[in-house]
Design an enzyme around this catalytic site. Structure first.
Site, PDB file in Angstrom:
ATOM      1  N   GLU A  91      -1.112 -11.245   2.629  1.00 55.50           N
ATOM      2  CA  GLU A  91       0.049 -12.329   2.673  1.00 55.50           C
ATOM      3  C   GLU A  91       0.987 -12.071   1.376  1.00 55.50           C
ATOM      4  OE1 GLU A  91      -0.864 -16.152   3.619  1.00 55.50           O
ATOM      5  OE2 GLU A  91      -2.124 -15.694   5.031  1.00 55.50           O
ATOM      6  N   GLU A 122       2.171 -22.789   9.575  1.00 56.00           N
ATOM      7  CA  GLU A 122       1.413 -23.041   8.627  1.00 56.00           C
ATOM      8  C   GLU A 122       1.589 -24.748   8.513  1.00 56.00           C
ATOM      9  OE1 GLU A 122       0.136 -20.167   5.128  1.00 56.00           O
ATOM     10  OE2 GLU A 122       2.252 -20.371   5.296  1.00 56.00           O
TER      11      GLU A 122
END
Length: 747
Positions: A614, A701
């Site tokens: 990420e 998220e």
């Protein structure tokens, strides 16, 4: 109190010292020429002559030693070659004598025809031996044949030392049995011969032959120049010859018989390898010594001119010590000297002084991408542009690879320096033209001021550098005034960094995993690895505290590799579960990152397609070209790349097209209350449509409410991560959750 001497005083001082030296030389030796001849030229010539003589003497001694070593080697090699003839013949005799058929035709049913057809025929036509005799233990010949015809009588009639050979064989049989052999050089009427004997006996268990019935097989081979030449050629030896009288200049060796008496002499021409080596080395040495001699003459001739050039060299050294070679600006030492000339020379006398240290952000990236020459030209261009902005009352210097310094002394120095620094911040936003390139760099500036004397200049510059470090740590491209609190915070950061290093060494860090849920299959398809420091000696610490500290100190590489190794080790065995690991911009600057990650994956035999890294947008903005290269290198290895925290900071859909991502992770700021905000819902929907059109996956998220999950699912989002589904958990809890296969998508 007078100021320090200016530049002219410093330049002229070495010349004055040179004149004083010449006056002392004239007083000591009369004239410079006589002093040079007596103290320099004459000793040099004497030393040169002695060295030449010693070199040639040493080479001569070395060549003589080489000749002696080669002569000794040749003597030993020829002796070994002669011995090989005798030993080889002895082995042949042992083979011929140890034979059941020979035993039968010699003892049981004596058969002269067999003896002649076997040993006699071989003696007449073979190169192995040229004579074969069968005798009793007293040496009486019962059968004898050679290439010259039959042999009769006794062994002693044809070969010298026969009695001694018989005695040696008798003694050897007594010691070792019938397998014993004897071999020696002997003298015959035809010259030197190698003679060897062995008791004829069977090789299939026959009893030992009684002494009185013993028959002995003797094989003989003439040693002549032809045989010696063959052996010499085989063993790469000097060509030996049998002679009666040793010729001068030849090496020789005495051949002795069984009784130790001389039976012949061998001579050969020594090779004397030291002689050509000496000639070759002496020729090269002569050339080298002539060249050295010529150089000595040139050096001595240039001696006087060196005194004049020394003054010029001192002036150049003075300048190089004080000025930057690229920009021509004063360097750190030159700046300090210039400031000292502007301050009072009295001890304790102080004046207001201000210093601004300017850090050029992005300069090292220009160097990396375009090369050192482009970086130097950029620095020169920036220096020229800045110099236009400042007045003559401000000192301008280059104090480091990426640092420029402005300094002023006087009542209004602080306002003057701050005003210039503020203008430079605005100026830095413009593109700088270097050759055909349009380059953008930023300025981070640290300013410090105060009343100082000459001894306080270095401390004032250090304070400005500390303020610059704070400016860069808090985002860069800004001006920061020095404050003592910065020192306290830096000290605390250093202590925290040391605590992080200690924690790493002590194994205090752990990982927790937050599940990533696939809406379609209602299963856990992956996890995000999150670092925790709950076992810290001084108490738990949040990642929001220790991770930024690790990034500032360079320890983020170690923390990142810990997270990668631990997550691959722990998640690797869990079926096909994907693991996401955050990587910082500092880690992505490492050119060996892809290789290191692949080594970890290979170590735990985990496919690269199960690892997702990420990346945050801040690194893409700061260094887009480098980010593009690194992301492509990682994806070429099969590693998945996700754009993290999309929706914060510099978020732009353009990044999705510019960089090769596999997935976009929507930040909590876009997800929160999406069910209540139509504009936000439309924004997320358009982002997902664009991402899906480019073949990218989307993960939401921070989903904390059922309504948020429902809205995102209706908009097409497939993957979810958040407290509504599962909080971050240790490995054991994750394993239990996977085993139970709970329905986490009951939305």
């Amino acid at each position: 109190m007078p100021d320090l001497p200016d530049a002219a005083d410093h330049i002229e001082a070495p010349a004055a010292r040179g004149r004083g030296l010449r006056r002392r030389l004239r007083a000591a030796t009369g004239t410079p020429l006589r002093s040079f001849a007596f103290w320099v030229a004459l000793p040099t010539i004497i030393v040169y002559t002695v060295v030449c003589a010693l070199i040639f003497l040493v080479m001569h001694l070395m060549s003589e030693e080489m000749n002696a070593i080669d002569a000794d080697r040749g003597h030993k090699a020829i002796a070994a070659a002669i011995e090989s003839i005798v030993v080889g013949l002895g082995e042949s005799a042992a083979d011929e004598a140890t034979w059941t058929e020979a035993y039968i035709n010699t003892y049981i049913q004596p058969n002269p025809a067999w003896l002649d057809g076997t040993w006699g025929a071989t003696a007449r036509i073979s190169d192995t031996y040229d004579a074969a005799l069968l005798t009793d233990r007293e040496g009486t010949i019962t059968f004898g044949e050679s290439s010259r015809g039959a042999i009769s009588g006794t062994l002693a009639d044809s070969y010298s030392g026969a009695d001694i050979l018989l005695k040696e064989l008798d003694a050897a049989v007594a010691r070792v049995g019938d397998d014993a052999t004897v071999a020696h050089l002997t003298r015959t009427a035809n010259g030197v011969t190698a003679l060897t004997g062995a008791v004829v006996h069977g090789n299939t268990g026959q009893a030992s032959v009684p002494r009185e019935q013993r028959r002995i097989l003797w094989l003989a081979k003439r040693v002549d120049d032809k045989l010696l030449h063959e052996v010499a050629l085989r063993f790469q030896l000097p060509l030996p010859r049998l002679v009666d009288q040793v010729e001068p200049g030849h090496d020789s060796m005495v051949l002795t018989g069984a009784d130790g008496a001389e039976i012949a002499r061998i001579v050969w021409q020594p090779r004397h390898p030291g002689d050509p080596a000496f000639a070759h080395a002496a020729g090269m040495a002569a050339v080298v010594m002539l060249i050295i001699g010529a150089l000595i003459v040139v050096v001595l001739a240039a001696f006087w001119s060196s005194i004049k050039s020394r003054t010029q060299a001192d002036a150049r050294d003075w300048e190089n010590a004080r000025y930057d070679a690229v920009t021509g600006l004063p360097n750190a030492f030159g700046l300090t000297e210039s400031l000292k000339t502007l301050l009072p020379g009295r001890r304790g006398a102080k004046q207001p002084t201000a210093v601004a240290v300017i850090g050029i952000d992005g300069f090292l990236d220009v160097m990396d991408f375009y090369g050192r020459e482009a970086g130097d030209r950029l620095f020169v261009t920036l220096a020229d542009l800045i110099e236009v902005e400042i007045g003559s009352d401000v000192l301008f210097a280059r104090s480091g690879a990426t640092h420029l310094v402005l300094a002023a002394v006087g009542e209004n120095s602080a306002n003057r320096i701050r005003g210039l620094a503020a203008r430079l911040l605005t100026f830095a936003n413009r593109a700088v033209t270097v050759d055909n390139l349009q380059l953008r760099v930023g300025f981070s500036i640290g300013v410090a001021d105060g009343e100082v004397d000459r001894s306080g200049i270095a401390e004032l510059i250090r304070k400005a550098e500390t303020a610059l470090a704070r400016a860069r740590e808090t985002g860069g491209r800004q001006l920061v005034d020095y404050d003592p609190a910065i020192e306290d915070e830096r000290r605390q950061r250093i202590e925290l960094q040391a605590d992080i290093r200690r924690g790493l060494d002590a194994g205090e860090f752990d990982l927790e995993y937050q599940p990533i849920i696939d809406f379609g299959t209602r299963s856990i398809v992956g996890v995000e690895a999150l670092m925790r420091w709950t076992r810290r000696l001084g108490g738990p610490m949040s990642p929001s505290v220790f991770i930024p500290a690790a990034e500032r100190s360079g320890l983020i590489d170690d923390l990142g590799m810990f997270a990668l190794r631990r997550s691959v080790e722990e998640i690797g065995p869990l079926a096909n579960l994907k693991v996401s690991v955050n990587v910082s911009g500092m880690q992505l600057r490492n050119p060996t990152l892809a290789t290191t990650i692949m080594a970890v994956l290979d170590e735990w035999q985990m496919p690269a397609s199960r690892l997702q890294l990420e990346v945050t947008e801040s690194f893409l903005v700061a260094q887009p070209e480098r980010a593009k290269r690194i992301i492509e290198a990682l994806r070429d290895k099969g590693i998945l790349i996700a754009l993290d925290d999309f929706g914060t900071g510099y978020s732009s859909i353009g990044y999705l097209r510019q960089f090769a991502f596999d997935r976009v992770k929507l930040d909590r700021s876009l997800v929160a209350d999406i069910d209540k905000d139509a504009v936000q819902s439309a924004l997320v929907e358009s982002t997902m449509v664009y991402a899906f059109a480019m073949g990218l996956g989307v993960t939401a998220e921070g989903v904390e409410r059922k309504e948020e999950a429902s809205t995102l699912a209706r908009l097409g989002c497939r993957e979810f991560q958040g407290y509504f589904f599962a909080k971050p958990m240790p490995l054991a809890a994750l394993t239990k959750l996977l085993d139970e296969q709970q329905d986490l998508l009951a939305v």
